[in-house]
Design a protein around this motif. Sequence first.
Motif, mmCIF file in Angstrom:
data_model
loop_
_atom_site.group_PDB
_atom_site.id
_atom_site.type_symbol
_atom_site.label_atom_id
_atom_site.label_comp_id
_atom_site.label_asym_id
_atom_site.label_seq_id
_atom_site.Cartn_x
_atom_site.Cartn_y
_atom_site.Cartn_z
ATOM 1 N N LEU A 244 0.826 -1.211 0.000
ATOM 2 C CA LEU A 244 0.000 0.000 0.000
ATOM 3 C C LEU A 244 0.863 1.266 0.000
ATOM 4 O O LEU A 244 0.552 2.241 -0.692
ATOM 5 N N SER A 245 1.957 1.251 0.761
ATOM 6 C CA SER A 245 2.854 2.413 0.795
ATOM 7 C C SER A 245 3.499 2.641 -0.564
ATOM 8 O O SER A 245 3.593 3.774 -1.049
ATOM 9 N N PHE A 246 3.943 1.545 -1.202
ATOM 10 C CA PHE A 246 4.553 1.666 -2.527
ATOM 11 C C PHE A 246 3.542 2.205 -3.538
ATOM 12 O O PHE A 246 3.849 3.069 -4.355
ATOM 13 N N GLY A 247 2.309 1.699 -3.464
ATOM 14 C CA GLY A 247 1.253 2.181 -4.362
ATOM 15 C C GLY A 247 0.982 3.669 -4.162
ATOM 16 O O GLY A 247 0.791 4.417 -5.121
ATOM 17 N N ALA A 248 0.981 4.117 -2.889
ATOM 18 C CA ALA A 248 0.745 5.532 -2.598
ATOM 19 C C ALA A 248 1.874 6.403 -3.145
ATOM 20 O O ALA A 248 1.634 7.484 -3.707
ATOM 21 N N VAL A 249 3.123 5.914 -2.994
ATOM 22 C CA VAL A 249 4.270 6.668 -3.528
ATOM 23 C C VAL A 249 4.190 6.732 -5.048
ATOM 24 O O VAL A 249 4.430 7.780 -5.667
ATOM 25 N N ALA A 250 3.826 5.610 -5.692
ATOM 26 C CA ALA A 250 3.719 5.575 -7.158
ATOM 27 C C ALA A 250 2.629 6.536 -7.633
ATOM 28 O O ALA A 250 2.803 7.280 -8.602
ATOM 29 N N SER B 149 1.550 9.197 -6.079
ATOM 30 C CA SER B 149 2.031 10.565 -5.845
ATOM 31 C C SER B 149 2.991 11.000 -6.948
ATOM 32 O O SER B 149 2.939 12.142 -7.416
ATOM 33 N N ALA B 150 3.864 10.088 -7.382
ATOM 34 C CA ALA B 150 4.812 10.400 -8.447
ATOM 35 C C ALA B 150 4.078 10.678 -9.761
ATOM 36 O O ALA B 150 4.412 11.615 -10.494
ATOM 37 N N ILE B 151 3.054 9.873 -10.046
ATOM 38 C CA ILE B 151 2.267 10.084 -11.271
ATOM 39 C C ILE B 151 1.535 11.421 -11.203
ATOM 40 O O ILE B 151 1.491 12.181 -12.174
ATOM 41 N N ALA B 152 0.951 11.741 -10.047
ATOM 42 C CA ALA B 152 0.254 13.021 -9.876
ATOM 43 C C ALA B 152 1.219 14.189 -10.046
ATOM 44 O O ALA B 152 0.888 15.215 -10.659
ATOM 45 N N LEU B 153 2.437 14.040 -9.513
ATOM 46 C CA LEU B 153 3.447 15.088 -9.642
ATOM 47 C C LEU B 153 3.846 15.285 -11.102
ATOM 48 O O LEU B 153 4.001 16.413 -11.575
ATOM 49 N N LEU B 154 3.967 14.172 -11.848
ATOM 50 C CA LEU B 154 4.293 14.247 -13.276
ATOM 51 C C LEU B 154 3.203 14.989 -14.039
ATOM 52 O O LEU B 154 3.475 15.859 -14.859
ATOM 53 N N PHE B 155 1.928 14.645 -13.755
ATOM 54 C CA PHE B 155 0.821 15.324 -14.438
ATOM 55 C C PHE B 155 0.782 16.812 -14.091
ATOM 56 O O PHE B 155 0.497 17.649 -14.944
#
Length: 195
Positions: free
Chosen positions: A11-17, A19-25
């Motif tokens: 779940l933590s890895f999914g949340a980080v992933a 967040s990274a996608i949201a930051l990219l967008f």
Amino acid sequence: MTEHDRNQYALSFGAVAMSAIALLFAFLELQSSDRQLDASVWPYVDTTFTLNSEAGSLTLSNKGLGPALIHEFRVLYEGELVRHPMELPQFAELVGDYSVTTASVPSSVLSVGEDLVVFEVRGDDAGERMQSALRGLELEICYCSLNGACWSNASEVNFREPVEACAVQDVDIDDALDVLRDIHSPADQTQENEG
């Protein structure tokens, strides 16, 4: 490691992933907004020579979407700088009565759709005589948008080449006045009075 710990890590890895996608967008959206801002203040300065039997003129027009801040503008005749538009009639070998109207271009602002008549020469056969003189005429112009993007026609490859910045062109008023004095010198007026 228990299954509960593995699920927590997943779940933590999914949340980080996510967040990274949201930051990219968000980054891509910011770049798109910057491009839209650039496009909304994008000037495009065009030059037009107009000739008829009694007049010849040069006009600058802003055909872009934002104001054009003109920093440099030079007129050259056969590679030599024209210090003042009053010199132009001698290149066209104009004789008789003629008038020259000029405008100061460096440090001026052209709003969208605005035209600026840089010079106009009027007189008998002025347009026809100016036509031959225009073949030796070159223009150098550098202008910027409100957000600091600049363009110049100094490149031989492209009329409108992006540049880092325009230089500030100092207009030498004394030089321009010297040109006017040379053109309208007392010696010329004495010869006119005698003739």
